[in-house]
Write a protein that holds these residues in place. Structure first.
Motif, PDB file in Angstrom:
ATOM      1  N   VAL A  57       1.312   7.312  17.435  1.00  0.00           N
ATOM      2  CA  VAL A  57       1.775   7.823  16.143  1.00  0.00           C
ATOM      3  C   VAL A  57       3.075   8.620  16.349  1.00  0.00           C
ATOM      4  CG1 VAL A  57       1.219   9.432  14.281  1.00  0.00           C
ATOM      5  CG2 VAL A  57      -0.530   7.867  15.145  1.00  0.00           C
ATOM      6  N   CYS A 112       1.589   5.671  10.597  1.00  0.00           N
ATOM      7  CA  CYS A 112       0.410   5.782   9.729  1.00  0.00           C
ATOM      8  C   CYS A 112       0.139   7.233   9.311  1.00  0.00           C
ATOM      9  CB  CYS A 112      -0.795   5.231  10.482  1.00  0.00           C
ATOM     10  SG  CYS A 112      -2.336   5.475   9.601  1.00  0.00           S
ATOM     11  N   THR A 113      -0.251   7.383   8.047  1.00  0.00           N
ATOM     12  CA  THR A 113      -0.656   8.700   7.543  1.00  0.00           C
ATOM     13  C   THR A 113      -1.939   8.533   6.718  1.00  0.00           C
ATOM     14  OG1 THR A 113       0.725   8.341   5.593  1.00  0.00           O
ATOM     15  CG2 THR A 113       1.725   9.596   7.384  1.00  0.00           C
ATOM     16  N   CYS A 115      -5.367   8.520   7.052  1.00  0.00           N
ATOM     17  CA  CYS A 115      -6.619   9.286   7.010  1.00  0.00           C
ATOM     18  C   CYS A 115      -6.559  10.447   6.033  1.00  0.00           C
ATOM     19  CB  CYS A 115      -6.992   9.783   8.407  1.00  0.00           C
ATOM     20  SG  CYS A 115      -7.709   8.454   9.403  1.00  0.00           S
ATOM     21  N   ARG A 134      -9.950  11.314   4.740  1.00  0.00           N
ATOM     22  CA  ARG A 134     -10.669  11.259   6.025  1.00  0.00           C
ATOM     23  C   ARG A 134     -10.170  12.404   6.899  1.00  0.00           C
ATOM     24  NH1 ARG A 134      -9.776   5.152   6.145  1.00  0.00           N
ATOM     25  NH2 ARG A 134      -7.957   5.620   7.388  1.00  0.00           N
ATOM     26  N   PHE A 184     -13.428  12.574   9.487  1.00  0.00           N
ATOM     27  CA  PHE A 184     -12.594  11.897  10.468  1.00  0.00           C
ATOM     28  C   PHE A 184     -13.331  11.812  11.810  1.00  0.00           C
ATOM     29  CE2 PHE A 184      -9.880  12.337  14.157  1.00  0.00           C
ATOM     30  CZ  PHE A 184      -9.124  11.178  14.055  1.00  0.00           C
ATOM     31  N   CYS A 201      -6.975   2.599  12.757  1.00  0.00           N
ATOM     32  CA  CYS A 201      -5.735   2.881  13.496  1.00  0.00           C
ATOM     33  C   CYS A 201      -4.920   1.625  13.784  1.00  0.00           C
ATOM     34  CB  CYS A 201      -6.047   3.568  14.825  1.00  0.00           C
ATOM     35  SG  CYS A 201      -6.510   5.281  14.643  1.00  0.00           S
ATOM     36  N   ASN A 237      -3.523  -0.089  10.494  1.00  0.00           N
ATOM     37  CA  ASN A 237      -2.531   0.788   9.857  1.00  0.00           C
ATOM     38  C   ASN A 237      -1.262   0.917  10.696  1.00  0.00           C
ATOM     39  OD1 ASN A 237      -3.903   1.369   7.483  1.00  0.00           O
ATOM     40  ND2 ASN A 237      -5.112   2.982   8.450  1.00  0.00           N
TER      41      ASN A 237
END
Ligand code: SF4
Ligand code: SF4
Length: 474
Positions: free
Chosen positions: A85, A388-389, A391, A396, A401, A414, A417
């Motif tokens: 990420v 990715c953002t 959650c 979540r 989470f 993950c 996304n």
């Protein structure tokens, strides 16, 4: 007296317990069967206690270290796959009333001080968006008058309100000085993702020696995450500044902090950061006796990955590209790209330097690559760059989470996304070389989404993104 559930920092990070753990670890590490037993336990993603961590930190045998690095990599890939990420720090203000010995923004430094106006902030956000960033970490020095909580809240609102042709900033994380439950509640209501606060050092005498100003309150600082949780922020990020005190002490205490948050709030830290003490303006870093060498730093990263398999581990641009690569291999799951660590730094890069505010960095960077080159480097090394953002935007967070992460289900989020946000990046920000490399990787990796339903949805979303839709997520 050690008490994991106490709300007093001196009890949940009890100095006697840290020292006793290190002492015991030193003895047990001589027994290979115990060390290998811990590595076997860690391989099952069961995590490790602070006492067990103390044993692995004493390992000095190259062969066992190699085995440890191998297992750390396996554990990381089991939970998060190959995605990394990406985010960028954004400095709002370098006014600071503290005089932390290791920091370029300390108030005794005669540097140019500036706080972004909302218009300047918009320019920064524009520059960051043009690099493809979707996730920011806001940073500011401590100064209640100049940089009040209201200013921070206004900045968060400004950032979320900025919409561009190709997208917007989707997640704002915040790293500001320890504050009150009430202010944490306000940050939560403003829609922040993670609240991050570096501990600097868990060793109280060193903490007191390093700091002067309001930050010189060990308990207030160390109990900040308790107040954040009480204010409703369930994604928090912690991490010592490695190099201020003995890394064994810091790592064992860090694990005790994790255990405390889990015991009291039922959820450990969302992220752990790995800043390492580095040269900065007005800081004679060679005078710090506990600087951590590369070999030990790598061991610390691997041990923490084994101890907390479900926590995001973050690396900053302080490390060189080559060393970053080694650390990604053994446990890092998030990193910054194309960072500026000065106020107004992103817009400045785009403008005539004379007309702009001056950028004095908080510390010196070692990775100066542009985000595009960082992304290419990741792809060449077999990783999947992820913007990715999802959650936090799908609720979540916190224990929801953790439940997904611990059951291994997070891989079904993950991986797709990462691929979907990478596809957006390719379409909107990449050059031809990266497009070619990236699309091959996406088409290959999308077949590896474990759950059939998730895979089918991911394929559908991928086609829609290729046809111009944006912001589709699982
Ligand atoms: Fe200020 Fe933070 Fe630097 Fe300390 S570390 S001088 S609080 S900006
Ligand atoms: Fe992070 Fe969740 Fe996205 Fe995975 S799916 S990268 S855990 S936000």
């Amino acid at each position: 007296m050690y008490n994991v559930k106490s709300l007093d920092a001196n009890e949940f990070i009890d100095d006697g317990e840290v020292l006793a753990s290190i002492e015991e670890g030193r003895k047990l590490a001589k027994k290979k069967d115990i060390v290998y037993g811990l590595l076997t336990k860690a391989r099952d993603c069961k995590g490790l206690t602070h006492r067990e961590v103390a044993v692995l930190l004493e390992v000095d045998d190259d062969e066992i270290l190699e085995e440890m690095f191998k297992i750390a990599k396996e554990v990381k890939e089991k939970i998060y796959g190959k995605r990394i990420v990406l985010f960028a720090p954004l400095y709002l203000s370098n006014y600071c009333v503290n005089n932390c010995k290791y920091c370029g923004y300390k108030c005794s430094n005669k540097i140019s001080r500036h706080q972004l106006t909302q218009e300047e902030l918009r320019e920064e956000v524009r520059a960051l968006e043009a690099m493809g960033h979707k996730r920011l970490l806001l940073e500011a020095g401590e100064d209640d008058e100049k940089c009040s909580i209201d200013y921070i809240l206004e900045c968060i609102k400004t950032i979320y309100n900025e919409k561009f042709e190709k997208g917007a900033i989707r997640r704002v994380n915040v790293d500001i000085a320890a504050t009150t439950v009430e202010n944490y509640r306000k940050l939560k209501e403003a829609g922040i993702g993670t609240y991050i606060l570096f501990q600097e050092t868990y060793h109280k005498p060193t903490y007191l020696e390093m700091h002067s100003g309001p930050k010189r309150n060990y308990e207030w600082h160390t109990e900040a995450m308790d107040r954040a949780m009480q204010g409703g922020i369930d994604d928090v990020g912690i991490g010592p500044l490695f190099g201020l005190y003995d890394y064994r002490y810091e790592t064992v205490a860090l694990l005790m902090h994790v255990e405390h948050l889990e015991a009291v709030y039922g959820v450990g830290p969302h992220t752990i950061s790995f800043p390492r003490l580095l040269p900065a303006e007005g800081v004679d870093y060679k005078s710090f006796p506990y600087l951590v060498n590369d070999r030990d730093f790598k061991k610390v990263v691997a041990v923490i990955r084994l101890a907390v398999p479900y926590t995001g581990l973050i690396l900053s641009t302080r490390e060189t590209p080559q060393f970053r690569r080694e650390l990604l291999d053994i446990g890092i799951s998030q990193m910054s790209a194309g960072s500026s660590v000065g106020v107004g730094g992103y817009a400045k890069r785009k403008k005539d330097a004379e007309k702009c505010i001056e950028e004095t960095p908080q510390f010196n960077l070692a990775d100066h690559r542009k985000p595009l080159d960082v992304v290419k480097g990741l792809v060449k090394d077999g990783y999947i760059p992820s913007y990715c953002t999802a959650c936090y935007r799908l609720g979540r967070t916190g224990d929801r989470f953790m439940a997904l992460a611990k059951s291994g289900q997070i891989a079904n989020c993950c991986l797709p996304n990462a691929l979907l946000t990478f596809e957006e990046y390719l379409a909107d920000y990449a050059d031809e070389e990266l497009k070619e490399m990236g699309r091959d990787l996406i088409d290959r990796e999308i077949q590896n989404v474990p759950n059939q339903k998730a895979r089918a949805r991911a394929l559908d979303y991928l086609n829609r993104i290729r046809n111009g839709e944006r912001d589709l997520r699982l």
